[in-house]
Design an enzyme around this catalytic site. Structure first.
Site, mmCIF file in Angstrom:
data_model
loop_
_atom_site.group_PDB
_atom_site.id
_atom_site.type_symbol
_atom_site.label_atom_id
_atom_site.label_comp_id
_atom_site.label_asym_id
_atom_site.label_seq_id
_atom_site.Cartn_x
_atom_site.Cartn_y
_atom_site.Cartn_z
ATOM 1 N N TYR A 65 -14.971 18.095 -14.301
ATOM 2 C CA TYR A 65 -15.394 16.709 -14.233
ATOM 3 C C TYR A 65 -16.454 16.550 -13.151
ATOM 4 O O TYR A 65 -16.299 17.003 -12.025
ATOM 5 C CB TYR A 65 -14.175 15.825 -13.948
ATOM 6 C CG TYR A 65 -14.457 14.359 -14.068
ATOM 7 C CD1 TYR A 65 -14.698 13.782 -15.314
ATOM 8 C CD2 TYR A 65 -14.506 13.544 -12.951
ATOM 9 C CE1 TYR A 65 -14.971 12.437 -15.436
ATOM 10 C CE2 TYR A 65 -14.776 12.192 -13.058
ATOM 11 C CZ TYR A 65 -15.012 11.642 -14.299
ATOM 12 O OH TYR A 65 -15.282 10.303 -14.400
ATOM 13 N N LYS B 174 -6.862 7.993 -19.172
ATOM 14 C CA LYS B 174 -7.138 8.610 -20.469
ATOM 15 C C LYS B 174 -5.893 8.567 -21.350
ATOM 16 O O LYS B 174 -5.448 7.489 -21.694
ATOM 17 C CB LYS B 174 -7.663 10.036 -20.243
ATOM 18 C CG LYS B 174 -8.720 10.139 -19.120
ATOM 19 C CD LYS B 174 -10.033 9.447 -19.462
ATOM 20 C CE LYS B 174 -11.000 9.310 -18.284
ATOM 21 N NZ LYS B 174 -11.329 10.521 -17.553
ATOM 22 N N ASP C 257 -5.665 19.888 -13.161
ATOM 23 C CA ASP C 257 -6.002 18.588 -13.734
ATOM 24 C C ASP C 257 -5.701 18.689 -15.228
ATOM 25 O O ASP C 257 -6.426 19.321 -15.986
ATOM 26 C CB ASP C 257 -7.485 18.286 -13.485
ATOM 27 C CG ASP C 257 -7.923 16.949 -14.094
ATOM 28 O OD1 ASP C 257 -7.250 16.460 -15.032
ATOM 29 O OD2 ASP C 257 -8.941 16.397 -13.642
ATOM 30 N N ARG D 138 0.833 -1.210 0.000
ATOM 31 C CA ARG D 138 0.000 0.000 0.000
ATOM 32 C C ARG D 138 0.863 1.253 0.000
ATOM 33 O O ARG D 138 0.388 2.343 -0.291
ATOM 34 C CB ARG D 138 -0.977 0.002 1.183
ATOM 35 C CG ARG D 138 -2.037 1.067 1.041
ATOM 36 C CD ARG D 138 -3.203 1.074 2.050
ATOM 37 N NE ARG D 138 -3.247 0.004 2.994
ATOM 38 C CZ ARG D 138 -2.674 0.049 4.201
ATOM 39 N NH1 ARG D 138 -2.027 1.133 4.585
ATOM 40 N NH2 ARG D 138 -2.755 -0.983 5.023
HETATM 41 C C1 LIG Z 1 -11.847 10.855 -16.278
HETATM 42 C C2 LIG Z 1 -11.491 12.108 -15.608
HETATM 43 C C3 LIG Z 1 -11.311 12.164 -14.222
HETATM 44 C C4 LIG Z 1 -11.541 10.973 -13.349
HETATM 45 O O1 LIG Z 1 -10.575 9.998 -13.576
HETATM 46 P P1 LIG Z 1 -10.809 8.417 -13.319
HETATM 47 O O2 LIG Z 1 -9.514 7.828 -13.746
HETATM 48 O O3 LIG Z 1 -11.969 8.004 -14.159
HETATM 49 O O4 LIG Z 1 -11.093 8.272 -11.864
HETATM 50 C C5 LIG Z 1 -10.918 13.368 -13.665
HETATM 51 N N1 LIG Z 1 -10.710 14.467 -14.411
HETATM 52 C C6 LIG Z 1 -10.884 14.452 -15.749
HETATM 53 C C7 LIG Z 1 -10.650 15.691 -16.516
HETATM 54 C C8 LIG Z 1 -11.275 13.281 -16.383
HETATM 55 O O5 LIG Z 1 -11.462 13.264 -17.709
#
Ligand SMILES: *Cc1c(COP(=O)(O)O)cnc(C)c1O
Length: 407
Positions: free
Chosen positions: A126, A223, A198, A73
């Site tokens: 998001y 992504k 982000d 962990r």
């Molecule tokens: C998909 C996404 C998230 C969340 O990520 P996960 O890997 O699905 O938990 C957060 N911010 C953005 C901009 C995203 O496209």
């Protein structure tokens, strides 16, 4: 204790320096030395825990005289391969890997905030991040001021003495607003406020948020970073000092990544820059095509001159990624007819993988919102989000052209 006890990445000089190009860094970045067994590819350390030789070693570790892995962990050598590569790509000192982008964001927020803290966030974001702020941070009496994405004056006005950070996506979802990050950083840092970005939609290939002054940069690694629609992961990168409390809390909250997923993530990262070239190319080609179509009312893509942030985007970004948001010139049913007529894109949430995905936010991410609230986020019935993969652009455009004919 011998280095061989410490996992596989030693502290030797990295294989490629800062001046190497994005593709070279995607392939070699973060790689420090030979792996155990002299394998070219890092071994998969599929283990929950790590063995100590004897109690003397346990004691040396507990007293901080020995650096090594203890329990899965807290750290894993396969994670470290991903963390080092991403630190190299982002130009940061340290990265923490998570089991999802949401685990990365929520752990980071909780690591930085105290009861009664104040934060500033942008309204185009998001959905689950917004939900976390509204439903969970409110329990800690954390107050959030929501501002429009590209508005440094609103940011300046929103900052209070107890403001801890400004958090924004760039580009944002789904309208792809691009933040003038150096300006936002100037405004925030003047008041001692951290800036968290982000960067999921940009990737370090298209935008280096840390170089533009961000304190921490986060990703849904699900992504573009991993890039193959086959795993869920998250990352946070920054200076060792900024990242330390995030890593510590990750070990407590436990939103960690399985080693096998980390191994796949590392493999995906090697082609990041190569894939981004095609995503960028496809995004721009498709956006230009859609803008020329009478059955398309509006196209939102930061690489189009019609986008409100075109000037900022061309100044800060190397490319504009594969996501194109647009409105069909019609109602809900026309839009559904178009989406269902597409053959190449899969109907699915997510983005950033090699396969092109298409979705209507009104049916997918926002289906359970009351219509007025949905409208307040700008989610209209005719809105489509197309996440271009790496297929040939002519095939994508041909398919979209045919599908538009179905309206
Ligand atoms: C998909 C996404 C998230 C969340 O990520 P996960 O890997 O699905 O938990 C957060 N911010 C953005 C901009 C995203 O496209």
């Amino acid at each position: 204790m011998a280095d061989s006890k410490r996992g596989d990445v030693t502290s030797q000089a990295p294989r490629v320096g800062d001046q190497a190009g994005a593709s070279t860094r995607s392939v070699h970045g973060g790689q420090r030395d030979r792996h155990s067994g002299s394998t070219l590819v890092p071994p998969l350390h599929q283990t929950s825990t790590f063995v100590f030789e004897d109690s003397a070693e346990v004691r040396a570790y507990a007293e901080g005289r020995l650096e090594r892995d203890e329990y899965g962990r807290y750290s894993n050598p396969t994670w470290r391969e991903v963390e080092n590569k991403l630190s190299d790509l982002e130009g940061g000192e340290a990265t923490v890997l998570f089991g999802s982008g949401m685990a990365a964001a929520t752990t980071t927020f909780l690591a930085l905030l105290d009861k009664g803290s104040h934060i500033v966030v942008t309204n185009d974001c998001y959905r689950r991040t917004r939900q976390f702020i509204q439903q969970v941070l409110s329990k800690l009496e954390v107050e959030a001021t929501v501002i429009a994405p590209a508005d440094p004056i609103a940011l300046k006005d929103a900052i209070r003495d107890e403001t801890v950070f400004f958090f924004t996506e760039s580009p944002t979802n789904p309208y792809l607003r691009v933040i003038d990050l150096p300006e936002a950083v100037r405004v925030a840092h003047e008041r001692g406020v951290k800036v968290l970005v982000d960067s999921t939609f940009a990737t370090p290939v298209n935008h280096r948020a840390l170089a533009d002054g961000a304190d921490l940069v986060m990703h849904s690694g699900t992504k573009y970073l991993a890039g193959h629609n086959d795993l869920i992961a998250g990352t946070v990168t920054g200076s060792s000092e900024e990242v330390a409390p995030v890593r510590a809390l990750a070990g407590v909250l436990g939103g960690i990544l399985d080693p096998h997923a980390a191994w796949l993530f590392h493999r995906g990262l090697k082609t990041l820059a190569l894939r981004m070239e095609r995503h960028n190319h496809n995004g721009l080609a498709v956006a230009r095509f859609l803008e020329s179509q009478p059955k398309v009312r509006r196209v939102f893509y930061p690489g189009l001159e019609s986008h409100p942030d075109y000037a900022v985007a061309t100044r800060l970004m190397e490319g504009f990624s594969g996501v194109v948001t647009f409105e069909i010139d019609g109602d809900l049913d026309d839009t559904i007819r178009f989406v269902d007529a597409c053959r190449l894109p899969y109907i699915a949430p997510s983005l950033g993988g090699v396969e092109t995905l298409i979705e209507m936010p009104v049916l997918m991410s926002y289906w359970d919102y009351p219509p007025e609230e949905r409208q307040s986020y700008g989610i209209t019935d005719n809105l489509v989000r197309l996440a271009c993969g790496v297929e040939d652009p002519a095939d994508l455009i041909g398919d979209l052209e045919r599908a538009l004919g179905a309206i």
